[in-house]
Design a protein around this motif. Structure first.
Motif, PDB file in Angstrom:
ATOM      1  N   ILE A 118     -15.209 -22.344 -24.405  1.00  0.00           N
ATOM      2  CA  ILE A 118     -13.539 -22.006 -24.402  1.00  0.00           C
ATOM      3  C   ILE A 118     -13.392 -20.298 -24.494  1.00  0.00           C
ATOM      4  O   ILE A 118     -12.945 -19.759 -23.581  1.00  0.00           O
ATOM      5  N   LEU A 119     -13.786 -19.683 -25.508  1.00  0.00           N
ATOM      6  CA  LEU A 119     -14.087 -18.230 -25.538  1.00  0.00           C
ATOM      7  C   LEU A 119     -14.765 -17.771 -26.635  1.00  0.00           C
ATOM      8  O   LEU A 119     -15.045 -18.553 -27.443  1.00  0.00           O
ATOM      9  N   ARG A 120     -15.128 -16.448 -26.346  1.00  0.00           N
ATOM     10  CA  ARG A 120     -15.804 -15.997 -27.590  1.00  0.00           C
ATOM     11  C   ARG A 120     -14.911 -14.935 -28.482  1.00  0.00           C
ATOM     12  O   ARG A 120     -14.073 -14.432 -27.597  1.00  0.00           O
ATOM     13  N   LEU A 121     -15.040 -15.029 -29.647  1.00  0.00           N
ATOM     14  CA  LEU A 121     -14.048 -14.419 -30.546  1.00  0.00           C
ATOM     15  C   LEU A 121     -14.463 -13.285 -31.179  1.00  0.00           C
ATOM     16  O   LEU A 121     -14.121 -12.004 -30.946  1.00  0.00           O
ATOM     17  N   CYS A 122     -15.416 -13.210 -32.088  1.00  0.00           N
ATOM     18  CA  CYS A 122     -16.052 -12.000 -32.941  1.00  0.00           C
ATOM     19  C   CYS A 122     -17.320 -12.217 -33.498  1.00  0.00           C
ATOM     20  O   CYS A 122     -17.742 -13.318 -33.212  1.00  0.00           O
ATOM     21  N   GLY A 123     -17.645 -11.260 -34.355  1.00  0.00           N
ATOM     22  CA  GLY A 123     -18.992 -11.366 -35.075  1.00  0.00           C
ATOM     23  C   GLY A 123     -18.830 -11.355 -36.591  1.00  0.00           C
ATOM     24  O   GLY A 123     -17.626 -11.230 -36.930  1.00  0.00           O
ATOM     25  N   TRP A 124     -19.853 -11.350 -37.266  1.00  0.00           N
ATOM     26  CA  TRP A 124     -19.934 -11.348 -38.452  1.00  0.00           C
ATOM     27  C   TRP A 124     -20.378  -9.637 -38.964  1.00  0.00           C
ATOM     28  O   TRP A 124     -21.133  -9.148 -38.122  1.00  0.00           O
ATOM     29  N   MET A 125     -19.904  -9.316 -40.120  1.00  0.00           N
ATOM     30  CA  MET A 125     -20.642  -8.208 -40.689  1.00  0.00           C
ATOM     31  C   MET A 125     -21.627  -8.693 -41.660  1.00  0.00           C
ATOM     32  O   MET A 125     -21.121  -9.135 -42.904  1.00  0.00           O
ATOM     33  N   TYR A 126     -22.746  -8.364 -41.421  1.00  0.00           N
ATOM     34  CA  TYR A 126     -23.718  -9.196 -42.462  1.00  0.00           C
ATOM     35  C   TYR A 126     -24.200  -7.763 -43.330  1.00  0.00           C
ATOM     36  O   TYR A 126     -24.159  -6.616 -43.200  1.00  0.00           O
ATOM     37  N   GLY A 127     -24.885  -8.027 -44.459  1.00  0.00           N
ATOM     38  CA  GLY A 127     -25.336  -6.945 -45.316  1.00  0.00           C
ATOM     39  C   GLY A 127     -26.058  -7.661 -46.399  1.00  0.00           C
ATOM     40  O   GLY A 127     -26.338  -9.016 -46.660  1.00  0.00           O
ATOM     41  N   VAL A 128     -26.927  -6.989 -47.313  1.00  0.00           N
ATOM     42  CA  VAL A 128     -27.532  -7.480 -48.506  1.00  0.00           C
ATOM     43  C   VAL A 128     -26.629  -6.943 -49.710  1.00  0.00           C
ATOM     44  O   VAL A 128     -26.617  -5.684 -49.836  1.00  0.00           O
ATOM     45  N   ALA A 129     -26.477  -7.997 -50.706  1.00  0.00           N
ATOM     46  CA  ALA A 129     -25.640  -7.239 -52.031  1.00  0.00           C
ATOM     47  C   ALA A 129     -26.212  -7.884 -53.049  1.00  0.00           C
ATOM     48  O   ALA A 129     -27.047  -9.133 -53.046  1.00  0.00           O
ATOM     49  N   VAL A 130     -26.395  -7.384 -54.211  1.00  0.00           N
ATOM     50  CA  VAL A 130     -26.966  -7.728 -55.645  1.00  0.00           C
ATOM     51  C   VAL A 130     -26.033  -7.848 -56.626  1.00  0.00           C
ATOM     52  O   VAL A 130     -24.780  -7.168 -56.508  1.00  0.00           O
ATOM     53  N   LYS A 131     -25.961  -8.372 -57.746  1.00  0.00           N
ATOM     54  CA  LYS A 131     -25.169  -8.338 -58.755  1.00  0.00           C
ATOM     55  C   LYS A 131     -25.049  -6.875 -59.509  1.00  0.00           C
ATOM     56  O   LYS A 131     -26.068  -6.060 -59.442  1.00  0.00           O
ATOM     57  N   ALA A 132     -23.955  -6.639 -59.945  1.00  0.00           N
ATOM     58  CA  ALA A 132     -23.656  -5.130 -60.291  1.00  0.00           C
ATOM     59  C   ALA A 132     -24.622  -4.563 -61.217  1.00  0.00           C
ATOM     60  O   ALA A 132     -25.007  -3.542 -61.314  1.00  0.00           O
ATOM     61  N   ASP A 133     -24.865  -5.482 -62.335  1.00  0.00           N
ATOM     62  CA  ASP A 133     -26.211  -5.133 -63.186  1.00  0.00           C
ATOM     63  C   ASP A 133     -27.434  -5.241 -62.735  1.00  0.00           C
ATOM     64  O   ASP A 133     -28.445  -5.255 -63.679  1.00  0.00           O
ATOM     65  N   SER A 134     -27.687  -5.653 -61.630  1.00  0.00           N
ATOM     66  CA  SER A 134     -29.154  -5.849 -61.080  1.00  0.00           C
ATOM     67  C   SER A 134     -30.081  -4.621 -61.251  1.00  0.00           C
ATOM     68  O   SER A 134     -29.486  -3.484 -61.191  1.00  0.00           O
ATOM     69  N   PRO A 135     -31.103  -4.702 -61.754  1.00  0.00           N
ATOM     70  CA  PRO A 135     -32.072  -3.654 -61.872  1.00  0.00           C
ATOM     71  C   PRO A 135     -32.441  -2.710 -60.244  1.00  0.00           C
ATOM     72  O   PRO A 135     -33.258  -1.802 -60.341  1.00  0.00           O
ATOM     73  N   HIS A 136     -31.951  -3.500 -59.328  1.00  0.00           N
ATOM     74  CA  HIS A 136     -32.432  -3.019 -58.035  1.00  0.00           C
ATOM     75  C   HIS A 136     -31.311  -2.320 -57.574  1.00  0.00           C
ATOM     76  O   HIS A 136     -30.095  -2.603 -57.074  1.00  0.00           O
ATOM     77  N   ARG A 283      -9.455 -10.027 -39.865  1.00  0.00           N
ATOM     78  CA  ARG A 283     -10.866  -9.323 -39.369  1.00  0.00           C
ATOM     79  C   ARG A 283     -11.137  -8.119 -39.946  1.00  0.00           C
ATOM     80  O   ARG A 283     -12.489  -7.755 -40.439  1.00  0.00           O
ATOM     81  N   GLY A 284     -10.368  -7.313 -40.223  1.00  0.00           N
ATOM     82  CA  GLY A 284     -10.361  -6.201 -40.993  1.00  0.00           C
ATOM     83  C   GLY A 284     -10.932  -6.466 -42.514  1.00  0.00           C
ATOM     84  O   GLY A 284     -11.715  -5.665 -42.987  1.00  0.00           O
ATOM     85  N   GLN A 285     -10.319  -7.352 -42.992  1.00  0.00           N
ATOM     86  CA  GLN A 285     -10.548  -7.783 -44.365  1.00  0.00           C
ATOM     87  C   GLN A 285     -12.136  -8.069 -44.607  1.00  0.00           C
ATOM     88  O   GLN A 285     -12.632  -7.826 -45.691  1.00  0.00           O
ATOM     89  N   PHE A 286     -12.663  -8.745 -43.437  1.00  0.00           N
ATOM     90  CA  PHE A 286     -14.147  -9.150 -43.526  1.00  0.00           C
ATOM     91  C   PHE A 286     -15.018  -8.140 -42.543  1.00  0.00           C
ATOM     92  O   PHE A 286     -16.210  -8.581 -42.476  1.00  0.00           O
ATOM     93  N   ASP A 287     -14.502  -7.175 -42.035  1.00  0.00           N
ATOM     94  CA  ASP A 287     -15.081  -6.200 -41.142  1.00  0.00           C
ATOM     95  C   ASP A 287     -15.848  -6.938 -40.151  1.00  0.00           C
ATOM     96  O   ASP A 287     -16.788  -6.402 -39.678  1.00  0.00           O
ATOM     97  N   MET A 288     -15.141  -7.813 -39.643  1.00  0.00           N
ATOM     98  CA  MET A 288     -15.640  -8.670 -38.317  1.00  0.00           C
ATOM     99  C   MET A 288     -15.483  -7.713 -37.085  1.00  0.00           C
ATOM    100  O   MET A 288     -14.170  -7.608 -36.966  1.00  0.00           O
ATOM    101  N   PRO A 289     -16.255  -7.673 -36.322  1.00  0.00           N
ATOM    102  CA  PRO A 289     -16.261  -6.925 -35.122  1.00  0.00           C
ATOM    103  C   PRO A 289     -15.575  -8.205 -34.035  1.00  0.00           C
ATOM    104  O   PRO A 289     -16.140  -9.111 -33.784  1.00  0.00           O
ATOM    105  N   GLU A 290     -14.481  -7.497 -33.335  1.00  0.00           N
ATOM    106  CA  GLU A 290     -13.923  -8.491 -32.232  1.00  0.00           C
ATOM    107  C   GLU A 290     -14.897  -8.277 -30.955  1.00  0.00           C
ATOM    108  O   GLU A 290     -15.236  -7.169 -30.604  1.00  0.00           O
ATOM    109  N   GLN A 291     -15.401  -9.297 -30.407  1.00  0.00           N
ATOM    110  CA  GLN A 291     -16.138  -9.486 -29.376  1.00  0.00           C
ATOM    111  C   GLN A 291     -15.974 -10.461 -28.486  1.00  0.00           C
ATOM    112  O   GLN A 291     -16.570 -11.447 -27.902  1.00  0.00           O
ATOM    113  N   TYR A 292     -14.689 -10.585 -28.047  1.00  0.00           N
ATOM    114  CA  TYR A 292     -13.972 -11.447 -26.995  1.00  0.00           C
ATOM    115  C   TYR A 292     -14.824 -11.320 -25.754  1.00  0.00           C
ATOM    116  O   TYR A 292     -15.052 -10.419 -25.042  1.00  0.00           O
TER     117      TYR A 292
END
Length: 321
Positions: A118-136, A283-292
């Motif tokens: 029907i239509l394309r909407l948007c995409g995801w903002m991906y990334g890598v995250a660890v716990k705040a007290d992680s040694p990394h 979309r701004g809350q999740f940094d999702m790019p609009e890709q209609y």
């Protein structure tokens, strides 16, 4: 008598011509079911709920979200393909659905021929995250530890053979490191696993960003073309030396054979919802790019992307069974 007969024939012909239009005007006349293949509370779930809430205002009927998490976000795909093409069962279409037929010996659907896109909407903002007290402390530190202890560090994703899973495997290969994948039914479950210390990091969509802002998690990298405004200190993959931008655009589809007039009604309602201030805020809350993309463009995109996914799966030699 002849004149009356002629009038009757004309009236009958007019009724035949206008009947489909009258039927189309009645669509929708009952609630629409929208299948979302992720857990409630995930970034995609929140985004699709926002779209449904806005779209139902113009459609005049409720758009009811039905969560069907599992199978790397493809648990809903067979049910969607098998539904009646009457416009009352829709589903989120994303690249794992396109990819999965090439990962199994007996595909249960063909993304090009078994759906109405029907239509394309948007995409995801991906990334890598660890716990705040992680040694990394940062990405380089994470990779250094992974190289020192092959296979010991773990990463969570929303499922096996998802876009983020394959991207993380490619990143590890490029970095000369071995990581252990821990798949979950959705990104929110993966985030919970990181916070509880079950896994070392999450490589997934931006459901984890609020936890970073709250100081409970720390982002190591983002996979967008540019730095994310809410995470200005977090480097992109390009800045880390990898020519990779991953957004995995998704859209809305239904079963094959849908009435083009119904498709147009749905396209227009969800396009308006996508560009509404309410959905722009989500979309701004999740940094999702609009890709209609419109119906024709999205259908063409799916066909071309299916060939890309087939080639990629064959090159990597990935199989699920």
């Amino acid at each position: 008598m002849e004149r009356l007969s002629r009038r009757t024939l004309l009236a009958s012909a007019a009724a035949t011509v206008t009947a489909p239009a009258v039927a189309q005007e009645r669509y929708p006349d009952r609630p629409i079911r929208l299948l979302v293949p992720w857990t409630a509370g995930s970034s995609s779930d929140v985004q699709m709920r926002s779209l449904a809430e806005v779209a139902q205002q113009s459609l005049g009927q409720p758009v009811v979200i039905e969560n069907r998490p599992g199978a790397s976000g493809t648990l809903h795909a067979q049910a969607l393909a098998a539904a009646r093409p009457d416009g009352y069962t829709l589903g989120q279409m994303h690249l794992s659905v396109v990819r999965r037929p090439f990962l199994v010996r007996q595909p249960l659907w063909n993304t090009v021929t078994d759906y109405t896109h029907i239509l394309r909407l948007c995409g995801w903002m991906y990334g890598v995250a660890v716990k705040a007290d992680s040694p990394h402390r940062d990405w380089r530190d994470f990779i250094a530890r992974a190289r020192a202890s092959p296979g010991r560090l773990t990463f969570a994703t929303s499922g096996i053979a998802t876009t983020n899973h394959l991207a993380m495997e490619e990143l590890a290969e490029r970095e000369g490191a071995q990581l252990t994948h821990v798949p979950y039914r959705g990104s929110s479950e993966g985030m919970t696993a990181v916070l509880s210390g079950q896994v070392d990091c999450i490589a997934d969509s931006s459901v984890w960003v609020p936890q970073v802002e709250a100081g409970q998690m720390r982002a190591l990298c983002v996979w967008t073309a540019d730095r994310v405004p809410r995470l200005p200190s977090v480097p992109t993959l390009k800045e880390l030396g990898h020519d990779m931008v991953i957004t995995s655009p998704y859209g809305l589809s239904g079963p094959k054979g849908m009435d083009p007039a119904v498709v147009r009604v749905l396209h227009d309602a969800f396009k308006a919802a996508l560009f509404s201030p309410a959905n722009a805020a989500v979309r701004g809350q999740f940094d999702m790019p609009e890709q209609y993309l419109d119906t024709e463009q999205y259908t063409d995109f799916i066909a071309k992307r299916a060939e890309h996914e087939r080639t990629m799966v064959q090159r990597l030699g990935i199989k699920l069974d």
